[in-house]
Design a protein around this motif. Structure first.
Motif, PDB file in Angstrom:
ATOM      1  N   ALA A   1       9.181 -10.330  11.335  1.00 49.65           N
ATOM      2  CA  ALA A   1       8.920  -9.356  10.281  1.00 49.65           C
ATOM      3  C   ALA A   1       8.887  -7.952  10.896  1.00 49.65           C
ATOM      4  CB  ALA A   1       7.595  -9.667   9.593  1.00 49.65           C
ATOM      5  N   ASP A   2       8.732  -6.961  10.044  1.00 51.36           N
ATOM      6  CA  ASP A   2       8.591  -5.593  10.560  1.00 51.36           C
ATOM      7  C   ASP A   2       7.268  -5.431  11.310  1.00 51.36           C
ATOM      8  OD1 ASP A   2      11.019  -4.599   9.386  1.00 51.36           O
ATOM      9  OD2 ASP A   2       9.996  -4.650   7.448  1.00 51.36           O
ATOM     10  N   ILE A   3       6.218  -6.080  10.787  1.00 49.51           N
ATOM     11  CA  ILE A   3       4.873  -5.940  11.354  1.00 49.51           C
ATOM     12  C   ILE A   3       4.273  -7.321  11.582  1.00 49.51           C
ATOM     13  CG2 ILE A   3       2.503  -5.162  10.885  1.00 49.51           C
ATOM     14  CD1 ILE A   3       3.755  -2.935   9.126  1.00 49.51           C
ATOM     15  N   LEU A   4       3.685  -7.529  12.747  1.00 51.15           N
ATOM     16  CA  LEU A   4       2.858  -8.711  12.998  1.00 51.15           C
ATOM     17  C   LEU A   4       1.412  -8.235  12.979  1.00 51.15           C
ATOM     18  CD1 LEU A   4       2.655 -11.720  13.681  1.00 51.15           C
ATOM     19  CD2 LEU A   4       2.747 -11.098  16.103  1.00 51.15           C
ATOM     20  N   LEU A   5       0.705  -8.590  11.925  1.00 50.74           N
ATOM     21  CA  LEU A   5      -0.680  -8.143  11.733  1.00 50.74           C
ATOM     22  C   LEU A   5      -1.611  -9.129  12.423  1.00 50.74           C
ATOM     23  CD1 LEU A   5      -2.572  -6.111  10.229  1.00 50.74           C
ATOM     24  CD2 LEU A   5      -2.634  -7.780   8.364  1.00 50.74           C
TER      25      LEU A   5
ATOM     26  N   TYR B   1       6.336   1.342   1.909  1.00 46.79           N
ATOM     27  CA  TYR B   1       7.643   1.460   2.569  1.00 46.79           C
ATOM     28  C   TYR B   1       8.411   0.137   2.606  1.00 46.79           C
ATOM     29  CZ  TYR B   1       5.957   6.043   3.990  1.00 46.79           C
ATOM     30  OH  TYR B   1       5.468   7.334   3.987  1.00 46.79           O
ATOM     31  N   GLU B   2       7.878  -0.877   1.911  1.00 46.43           N
ATOM     32  CA  GLU B   2       8.529  -2.195   1.806  1.00 46.43           C
ATOM     33  C   GLU B   2       8.814  -2.804   3.176  1.00 46.43           C
ATOM     34  OE1 GLU B   2      11.636  -2.536  -1.056  1.00 46.43           O
ATOM     35  OE2 GLU B   2      10.633  -1.237  -2.507  1.00 46.43           O
ATOM     36  N   LYS B   3       7.782  -2.850   4.007  1.00 49.62           N
ATOM     37  CA  LYS B   3       7.861  -3.490   5.322  1.00 49.62           C
ATOM     38  C   LYS B   3       7.292  -4.905   5.227  1.00 49.62           C
ATOM     39  CE  LYS B   3       9.244   0.355   7.250  1.00 49.62           C
ATOM     40  NZ  LYS B   3      10.664   0.494   7.664  1.00 49.62           N
ATOM     41  N   THR B   4       7.990  -5.872   5.786  1.00 49.51           N
ATOM     42  CA  THR B   4       7.475  -7.237   5.779  1.00 49.51           C
ATOM     43  C   THR B   4       6.365  -7.382   6.821  1.00 49.51           C
ATOM     44  OG1 THR B   4       9.266  -7.865   7.287  1.00 49.51           O
ATOM     45  CG2 THR B   4       9.582  -8.295   4.933  1.00 49.51           C
ATOM     46  N   VAL B   5       5.402  -8.257   6.506  1.00 45.74           N
ATOM     47  CA  VAL B   5       4.223  -8.433   7.353  1.00 45.74           C
ATOM     48  C   VAL B   5       3.994  -9.914   7.613  1.00 45.74           C
ATOM     49  CG1 VAL B   5       1.731  -8.063   7.578  1.00 45.74           C
ATOM     50  CG2 VAL B   5       3.142  -6.351   6.396  1.00 45.74           C
ATOM     51  N   ASN B   6       3.989 -10.322   8.868  1.00 45.95           N
ATOM     52  CA  ASN B   6       3.511 -11.643   9.260  1.00 45.95           C
ATOM     53  C   ASN B   6       2.069 -11.512   9.723  1.00 45.95           C
ATOM     54  OD1 ASN B   6       5.744 -13.236   8.727  1.00 45.95           O
ATOM     55  ND2 ASN B   6       6.652 -12.950  10.749  1.00 45.95           N
ATOM     56  N   ILE B   7       1.310 -12.576   9.535  1.00 48.67           N
ATOM     57  CA  ILE B   7      -0.129 -12.539   9.849  1.00 48.67           C
ATOM     58  C   ILE B   7      -0.421 -13.584  10.915  1.00 48.67           C
ATOM     59  CG2 ILE B   7      -2.457 -12.680   8.888  1.00 48.67           C
ATOM     60  CD1 ILE B   7      -0.935 -12.358   6.078  1.00 48.67           C
ATOM     61  N   ILE B   8      -1.214 -13.201  11.912  1.00 47.81           N
ATOM     62  CA  ILE B   8      -1.559 -14.130  12.996  1.00 47.81           C
ATOM     63  C   ILE B   8      -2.991 -13.868  13.433  1.00 47.81           C
ATOM     64  CG2 ILE B   8      -0.819 -12.625  14.908  1.00 47.81           C
ATOM     65  CD1 ILE B   8       0.390 -15.187  16.203  1.00 47.81           C
ATOM     66  N   SER B   9      -3.589 -14.872  14.010  1.00 50.47           N
ATOM     67  CA  SER B   9      -4.933 -14.696  14.577  1.00 50.47           C
ATOM     68  C   SER B   9      -5.018 -15.504  15.860  1.00 50.47           C
ATOM     69  CB  SER B   9      -5.997 -15.127  13.564  1.00 50.47           C
ATOM     70  OG  SER B   9      -7.272 -14.708  13.980  1.00 50.47           O
ATOM     71  N   GLY B  10      -5.445 -16.780  15.760  1.00 52.68           N
ATOM     72  CA  GLY B  10      -5.516 -17.601  16.968  1.00 52.68           C
ATOM     73  C   GLY B  10      -4.177 -18.168  17.402  1.00 52.68           C
TER      74      GLY B  10
END
Length: 439
Positions: free
Chosen positions: A74-78, A52-61
Motif C-alpha cells: 500500500a502507500d502507507i503501512l500504519l 489524498y486517496e492513499k491506501t493504508v495497510n495496518i500492522i502491529s505484532g
C-alpha cells in the motif's frame, strides 16, 4: 511516491520511515511505514490518506501479516506496535481497557498480578497484539468454554477511514441495547476502521488446572467421536476438547496417535472429579496422561508456539509455510483432520493440525513447495465444502496467496459486506483487498 510535507508537519519525522526496497515475503507492506503513538495520530494519518486517496495497510505484532491480501504494498503501512499499554483495569468489575498494540503476553502478565486473565489462548502471545487478534477474531482451543474475542469485547473506539472517531459499546458488561456494533469490526480484518481502544471482559485465574491427554490408536476415530459426544452430553464442563493430528501429538506428547486434549479448570476437587469421570468412561485400549497445574500450563505454552508466526518464514521454497482454518460441524473435525493427513501424503507436503471437537474450528499447518501447497489447499477445500464447511488460508507467502484464494468463493451475503465496506470506507483505503471477495 513519498509522503507529502503535509503529513510530515503533522507527525515527527522519526515516526515516518521509507521502505528499503526489498519486499516482505508475506506482502501487505507499505511504501512508507508510519508509527503512531496515539489515537489522535491515527486519526490524522487516516484523514490525510482519505483526502489524498492513499491506501493504508495496518500492522502491529505482524502475526497476521500472511492472512489475506492480494495487494503487495500500500502507500502507507500504519504500525500500531508502539501504540500499546493498559488504559484502565477495573479489578472489581473484571474489565480491562487497553490499546491495540499491546501483546497478549503483556496483558496476561499484568492481569496475573491481580489474579485475573483475559480468556483468549491464541498462538504466539509474545507477538500477537490484542488489536490484531480481534481484527482476525482469532481464538484457541479454550474458546469451547470461554468463546472468542467477539464474545468478550464490550466496547471499542474506532477510527474510521476519514479520521473520524466513534465509540461502540461501553465500559460495563451490560451496556448494549439493539445491535452490538462491536461485532461489526471484530473479524473484519481492519477493512472497516482502525481499532484504537478495546474494553474487554476478564475472568479470575483458575484455582486449579488439569489436562487429560487421551491417545486413540489407529482405526479408532469412531471411538474418539463417540466419546466426544458422550462428554458433550454429560454434566462435565471441559475447557477444551482439542483433537491433535498424529504429527502434532508426537511433538507435544511423544505419542504418534490421534490425541484428544481435554482441559478442566475449577476448584481442585471439581477438576479431579471430572478427570475421574473421563477415566471411568474411556473406551478400551485408550491410553491417557494427566497433567496438573504447572505441567498443564507448560504443555499449553508449547501448544501456543506451533504454526507460522509471521516472523520466521523461510526464503527456501521447499520450506514454504502455510496455515488453514477449517470451520465445520463439530463432529466433522475428526474426518476433516483425517482428510488433511491423507491429502498431505498425496501432495507431498508435511502437515500438523488440531481441531475443536466441541466448537468446530480446526487449524492445519503445512510445509512444502508452493505448488504442492496450492494443490493441497484446493483439494482440502473441496473435501470440507462437501460437508458444508469452509476453508480459509490464514497464512501464506504473498506469491501464492492469490492462487490459493484465501477466502474461497464469495458468500451469498457478500453484497451486504460490500455495502458495509462502502458505507465505512467509500474510497477503499483501509487494508484494500484483504478481506472476503477482495474487499
Amino acid at each position: 511516491m513519498m509522503i507529502s510535507s503535509d503529513l510530515e508537519g503533522v507527525l515527527p519525522k522519526e515516526q515516518i520511515k521509507h521502505h528499503d526496497g526489498k519486499q516482505h515475503i508475506l506482502g501487505n507492506g507499505g511504501a512508507q511505514i508510519i508509527e503512531v503513538l496515539s489515537e489522535e495520530e491515527i486519526s490524522k494519518v487516516l484523514a490525510y490518506a482519505h483526502k489524498y486517496e492513499k491506501t493504508v495497510n495496518i500492522i502491529s505484532g505482524g502475526t497476521k501479516r500472511g492472512y489475506g491480501g492480494t495487494l503487495e504494498q500500500a502507500d502507507i503501512l500504519l504500525s500500531l506496535a508502539k501504540y500499546s499499554g493498559i488504559v484502565e483495569h477495573s479489578v472489581g468489575d473484571l474489565t480491562l481497557t487497553v490499546k491495540p498494540g499491546t501483546t497478549l503476553k503483556e496483558i496476561s502478565d499484568e492481569l496475573a498480578k491481580k489474579g485475573q486473565r483475559l480468556a483468549l489462548d491464541t498462538p504466539w502471545p509474545e507477538h500477537a497484539t490484542i488489536g490484531g487478534i480481534l481484527s482476525a477474531n482469532d481464538s484457541g482451543p479454550k474458546r469451547l468454554l470461554f468463546g472468542s474475542g467477539r464474545d468478550l469485547v464490550i466496547g471499542t473506539r474506532i477510527v474510521y477511514a476519514d479520521g473520524r472517531v466513534i465509540r461502540t459499546g461501553g465500559k460495563t458488561v451490560k451496556n448494549v441495547a439493539g445491535y452490538d456494533m462491536n461485532k461489526l469490526f471484530i473479524g473484519a480484518m481492519g477493512t472497516l476502521g482502525v481499532i484504537s481502544e478495546i474494553t474487554i471482559k476478564l475472568r479470575p485465574l483458575p484455582k486449579f488446572e488439569g489436562l487429560t491427554l487421551l491417545h486413540f490408536q489407529d482405526g479408532k476415530a469412531q471411538d474418539m467421536r463417540d466419546f466426544t459426544v458422550r462428554i458433550l452430553d454429560s454434566m462435565m464442563e471441559p475447557v477444551s476438547l482439542e483433537v491433535l493430528m498424529p504429527p502434532l501429538s508426537e511433538k507435544l506428547t511423544g505419542k504418534r496417535t490421534y490425541t484428544l486434549a481435554i482441559a478442566f479448570e475449577d476448584r481442585e476437587k471439581a477438576v479431579i472429579y471430572q478427570e475421574n469421570w473421563v477415566k471411568e468412561n474411556l473406551p478400551e485400549s485408550v491410553e491417557y496422561t494427566i497433567l496438573h497445574e504447572e505441567e498443564a500450563r507448560e504443555w499449553w505454552e508449547r501448544f501456543r508456539h506451533i504454526g507460522p508466526n509471521g516472523h520466521d518464514d523461510d526464503e527456501n521454497e521447499a520450506n514454504t509455510q502455510a496455515a488453514f482454518k477449517i470451520g465445520s460441524n463439530n463432529l466433522d473435525v475428526i474426518p476433516s483432520l483425517e482428510a488433511a493427513e491423507s491429502l498431505a501424503l498425496e501432495f507431498n507436503v508435511s502437515v500438523e493440525g488440531h481441531g475443536g471437537a466441541g466448537h468446530g474450528i480446526s487449524k492445519v499447518f503445512v510445509k512444502g513447495f508452493p505448488e504442492d501447497i496450492v494443490s493441497f489447499s484446493k483439494a482440502l477445500r473441496a473435501n470440507v465444502e462437501q460437508k458444508r464447511g469452509y476453508v480459509i488460508c490464514t497464512h501464506a507467502p504473498y506469491a501464492i496467496r492469490g492462487t490459493i484464494d484465501a477466502w474461497g468463493e464469495k458468500p451469498g451475503y457478500f453484497p451486504i459486506l460490500e455495502g458495509i465496506k462502502l458505507a465505512n470506507d467509500p474510497k477503499r483505503i483501509l487494508n484494500r483487498q484483504r478481506f472476503v471477495g477482495g474487499i
